[in-house]
Design a protein around this motif. Structure first.
Motif, PDB file in Angstrom:
ATOM      1  N   ILE A 202      58.811  93.993  82.306  1.00 20.23           N
ATOM      2  CA  ILE A 202      58.428  92.702  82.873  1.00 20.23           C
ATOM      3  C   ILE A 202      58.575  92.683  84.390  1.00 20.23           C
ATOM      4  CG2 ILE A 202      60.709  91.638  82.624  1.00 20.23           C
ATOM      5  CD1 ILE A 202      57.330  89.890  82.049  1.00 20.23           C
ATOM      6  N   SER A 203      59.510  93.462  84.933  1.00 23.52           N
ATOM      7  CA  SER A 203      59.767  93.420  86.378  1.00 23.52           C
ATOM      8  C   SER A 203      59.231  94.630  87.132  1.00 23.52           C
ATOM      9  CB  SER A 203      61.278  93.294  86.628  1.00 23.52           C
ATOM     10  OG  SER A 203      61.957  94.450  86.162  1.00 23.52           O
ATOM     11  N   ASN A 204      58.503  95.501  86.463  1.00 24.29           N
ATOM     12  CA  ASN A 204      57.922  96.656  87.158  1.00 24.29           C
ATOM     13  C   ASN A 204      57.069  96.190  88.335  1.00 24.29           C
ATOM     14  OD1 ASN A 204      59.020  98.743  85.707  1.00 24.29           O
ATOM     15  ND2 ASN A 204      57.286  98.956  84.310  1.00 24.29           N
ATOM     16  N   GLY A 205      57.314  96.784  89.493  1.00 21.67           N
ATOM     17  CA  GLY A 205      56.545  96.424  90.682  1.00 21.67           C
ATOM     18  C   GLY A 205      57.168  95.318  91.508  1.00 21.67           C
ATOM     19  N   ALA A 206      58.179  94.637  90.970  1.00 18.40           N
ATOM     20  CA  ALA A 206      58.875  93.606  91.737  1.00 18.40           C
ATOM     21  C   ALA A 206      59.890  94.258  92.671  1.00 18.40           C
ATOM     22  CB  ALA A 206      59.580  92.633  90.795  1.00 18.40           C
ATOM     23  N   PRO A 207      60.307  93.568  93.735  1.00 20.88           N
ATOM     24  CA  PRO A 207      61.344  94.128  94.606  1.00 20.88           C
ATOM     25  C   PRO A 207      62.595  94.492  93.814  1.00 20.88           C
ATOM     26  CG  PRO A 207      60.359  92.183  95.614  1.00 20.88           C
ATOM     27  CD  PRO A 207      59.812  92.263  94.222  1.00 20.88           C
ATOM     28  N   LYS A 208      63.194  95.595  94.172  1.00 21.42           N
ATOM     29  CA  LYS A 208      64.332  96.121  93.424  1.00 21.42           C
ATOM     30  C   LYS A 208      65.436  95.091  93.247  1.00 21.42           C
ATOM     31  CE  LYS A 208      67.573 100.029  93.409  1.00 21.42           C
ATOM     32  NZ  LYS A 208      67.991 101.265  94.133  1.00 21.42           N
ATOM     33  N   GLU A 209      65.667  94.289  94.294  1.00 23.76           N
ATOM     34  CA  GLU A 209      66.769  93.335  94.233  1.00 23.76           C
ATOM     35  C   GLU A 209      66.482  92.175  93.269  1.00 23.76           C
ATOM     36  OE1 GLU A 209      64.238  92.320  97.897  1.00 23.76           O
ATOM     37  OE2 GLU A 209      65.000  94.119  96.868  1.00 23.76           O
ATOM     38  N   ASN A 210      65.200  91.947  92.957  1.00 26.40           N
ATOM     39  CA  ASN A 210      64.837  90.847  92.057  1.00 26.40           C
ATOM     40  C   ASN A 210      64.720  91.272  90.598  1.00 26.40           C
ATOM     41  OD1 ASN A 210      64.707  89.237  94.300  1.00 26.40           O
ATOM     42  ND2 ASN A 210      62.475  89.144  94.387  1.00 26.40           N
ATOM     43  N   ARG A 211      64.599  92.558  90.349  1.00 20.90           N
ATOM     44  CA  ARG A 211      64.295  93.019  88.989  1.00 20.90           C
ATOM     45  C   ARG A 211      65.355  92.621  87.956  1.00 20.90           C
ATOM     46  NH1 ARG A 211      61.924  98.774  87.908  1.00 20.90           N
ATOM     47  NH2 ARG A 211      61.500  97.607  85.990  1.00 20.90           N
ATOM     48  N   PRO A 212      66.655  92.773  88.241  1.00 20.56           N
ATOM     49  CA  PRO A 212      67.634  92.399  87.216  1.00 20.56           C
ATOM     50  C   PRO A 212      67.537  90.939  86.784  1.00 20.56           C
ATOM     51  CG  PRO A 212      68.664  93.765  88.892  1.00 20.56           C
ATOM     52  CD  PRO A 212      67.302  93.415  89.413  1.00 20.56           C
ATOM     53  N   LEU A 213      67.308  90.021  87.719  1.00 19.95           N
ATOM     54  CA  LEU A 213      67.216  88.609  87.364  1.00 19.95           C
ATOM     55  C   LEU A 213      65.960  88.328  86.554  1.00 19.95           C
ATOM     56  CD1 LEU A 213      68.373  85.768  87.550  1.00 19.95           C
ATOM     57  CD2 LEU A 213      67.083  85.461  89.686  1.00 19.95           C
ATOM     58  N   ILE A 214      64.846  88.926  86.925  1.00 28.04           N
ATOM     59  CA  ILE A 214      63.609  88.740  86.161  1.00 28.04           C
ATOM     60  C   ILE A 214      63.801  89.240  84.735  1.00 28.04           C
ATOM     61  CG2 ILE A 214      61.184  89.436  85.962  1.00 28.04           C
ATOM     62  CD1 ILE A 214      61.118  89.576  89.048  1.00 28.04           C
ATOM     63  N   ASN A 215      64.382  90.425  84.602  1.00 23.52           N
ATOM     64  CA  ASN A 215      64.641  90.969  83.262  1.00 23.52           C
ATOM     65  C   ASN A 215      65.538  90.034  82.455  1.00 23.52           C
ATOM     66  OD1 ASN A 215      63.226  93.255  84.081  1.00 23.52           O
ATOM     67  ND2 ASN A 215      65.055  94.473  84.451  1.00 23.52           N
ATOM     68  N   LEU A 216      66.582  89.548  83.087  1.00 19.55           N
ATOM     69  CA  LEU A 216      67.578  88.745  82.390  1.00 19.55           C
ATOM     70  C   LEU A 216      66.988  87.424  81.908  1.00 19.55           C
ATOM     71  CD1 LEU A 216      71.231  88.343  83.743  1.00 19.55           C
ATOM     72  CD2 LEU A 216      70.151  86.782  82.152  1.00 19.55           C
ATOM     73  N   VAL A 217      66.291  86.724  82.780  1.00 13.32           N
ATOM     74  CA  VAL A 217      65.720  85.423  82.396  1.00 13.32           C
ATOM     75  C   VAL A 217      64.664  85.607  81.307  1.00 13.32           C
ATOM     76  CG1 VAL A 217      64.435  83.399  83.191  1.00 13.32           C
ATOM     77  CG2 VAL A 217      66.231  84.385  84.634  1.00 13.32           C
ATOM     78  N   PHE A 218      63.862  86.653  81.420  1.00 11.34           N
ATOM     79  CA  PHE A 218      62.848  86.877  80.377  1.00 11.34           C
ATOM     80  C   PHE A 218      63.513  87.205  79.044  1.00 11.34           C
ATOM     81  CE2 PHE A 218      59.409  89.260  78.216  1.00 11.34           C
ATOM     82  CZ  PHE A 218      58.445  88.263  78.264  1.00 11.34           C
ATOM     83  N   MET A 219      64.612  87.959  79.074  1.00 15.37           N
ATOM     84  CA  MET A 219      65.331  88.247  77.834  1.00 15.37           C
ATOM     85  C   MET A 219      65.781  86.956  77.168  1.00 15.37           C
ATOM     86  SD  MET A 219      68.969  90.268  77.211  1.00 15.37           S
ATOM     87  CE  MET A 219      69.899  88.938  78.014  1.00 15.37           C
ATOM     88  N   VAL A 220      66.350  86.033  77.946  1.00 13.40           N
ATOM     89  CA  VAL A 220      66.843  84.774  77.387  1.00 13.40           C
ATOM     90  C   VAL A 220      65.688  83.971  76.780  1.00 13.40           C
ATOM     91  CG1 VAL A 220      67.916  82.560  77.954  1.00 13.40           C
ATOM     92  CG2 VAL A 220      68.848  84.678  78.903  1.00 13.40           C
ATOM     93  N   LEU A 221      64.564  83.898  77.481  1.00 15.21           N
ATOM     94  CA  LEU A 221      63.400  83.174  76.960  1.00 15.21           C
ATOM     95  C   LEU A 221      62.909  83.813  75.662  1.00 15.21           C
ATOM     96  CD1 LEU A 221      61.396  82.640  80.292  1.00 15.21           C
ATOM     97  CD2 LEU A 221      62.838  80.966  79.117  1.00 15.21           C
ATOM     98  N   ALA A 222      62.864  85.146  75.635  1.00 12.71           N
ATOM     99  CA  ALA A 222      62.387  85.849  74.438  1.00 12.71           C
ATOM    100  C   ALA A 222      63.351  85.673  73.273  1.00 12.71           C
ATOM    101  CB  ALA A 222      62.193  87.335  74.753  1.00 12.71           C
TER     102      ALA A 222
END
Length: 305
Positions: A202-222
């Motif tokens: 889900i966070s491929n291509g996003a800035p490295k510093e943002n990837r963990p948060l994007i992954n985490l929030v998407f996990m919670v939604l899923a």
């Protein structure tokens, strides 16, 4: 929800070199780090493994020295797949990763799933359609795959359907379609099937510093949509912590309540606008903004935060 540790994979240049050079110390370190995170499966991704016969057994033997956790055997090489399943004592607990709507892949791997009574990840794509843009198209492929698994008398409860996560920077609208697909897979089959995703996609291509948060929030939604498992970075301690917080309905800090509210929002088919958060909390604002982007409420950009 079960976690499949993804860290031993040939996509990483260092890991590929360690596998090619049979660097046992490197693999032991990676397995131990995932075990410290309490993942439920160890994924061994060796890709096509055309020039490395015996790789899967070598990796599985190292894992078995350290843990009895089930293994997700991740390769497109049927011979390596069978060798790994034959090597372990609990192939019925392990995962074949993966088949798709492609007839050749099903012909290669469904007999192994039947022989070893293994779990099976099924990607909802096919050579004819690629990855359908809408959840309905992915559901149609899932029905087609189940027709084939039924021929082999493979139980629905052994099948993890993967709707295939696409990167938010290049296909923002697909995040919702993935979430909708998870819901549809959980609601459409009797007996029910299981679901999984490759979370880091889900966070491929996003800035490295943002990837963990994007992954985490998407996990919670899923998770709120009924997700049964996810292939995750087993070294991401915050991801693992929040996963447990959601499962146990516990709050360890001032922003965990927001994660729980997002989870319940998806469970109850509610609206993001109904979720409250502290606008003076930088962390909560970042979580909420990330949810807005993933739910297509705001347009993604690399500096969306």
């Amino acid at each position: 929800m079960k976690l499949i540790g993804e860290n031993i994979h040939i996509i990483s240049k260092r890991t590929k070199e360690a596998i090619d050079n049979r660097n046992e110390e490197y693999i032991i370190d990676y397995v131990n780090r995932m075990l410290a995170s309490n993942v439920d499966y160890i994924d061994l991704n060796i890709g096509p493994a055309r020039k490395s016969e015996g790789t899967m057994i070598w990796l599985a033997s190292i894992v078995r020295k350290l843990t009895d956790l089930p293994i997700s055997f991740d390769t497109t090489n049927p011979s390596e797949m069978k060798a790994g399943l034959k090597f372990v004592q609990n192939p019925d607990k392990c995962i074949i990763n993966s088949i798709s709507g492609d007839e050749q892949r099903m012909n290669n791997l469904l007999p192994l799933a039947k022989e070893f009574n293994s779990n099976l990840i099924a990607l909802t794509l096919s050579d004819a359609t690629g990855i359908p843009k809408e959840a309905d198209g992915r559901l149609e492929i899932a029905f087609n795959i189940l027709e084939r698994t039924a021929e082999y008398e493979i139980d629905n409860g052994k099948i993890f359907f993967d709707p295939l996560v696409l990167p938010i920077p290049v296909a923002q609208e697909q995040a919702i379609e993935t979430l909708n697909s998870i819901r549809m897979f959980k609601e459409s089959f009797d007996p029910p099937v299981l679901t999984t995703i490759g979370l880091s996609n889900i966070s491929n291509g996003a800035p490295k510093e943002n990837r963990p948060l994007i992954n985490l929030v998407f996990m919670v939604l899923a998770m709120g949509c009924g997700l049964d498992s996810a292939i995750v970075d087993g070294f991401d301690k915050e991801l693992i912590r929040v996963h447990q917080a959601v499962i146990n309905n516990t709050v360890d800090n001032e922003y965990d309540k927001l994660y729980l509210d997002l989870f319940e929002m998806m469970q109850n088919f509610a609206e993001l606008e109904d979720v409250s958060y502290d606008k003076n909390s930088e962390k909560q604002v970042a979580i909420y903004k990330t949810a807005q982007v993933l739910l297509n409420k705001n347009i993604y950009s690399h500096n969306y935060l």
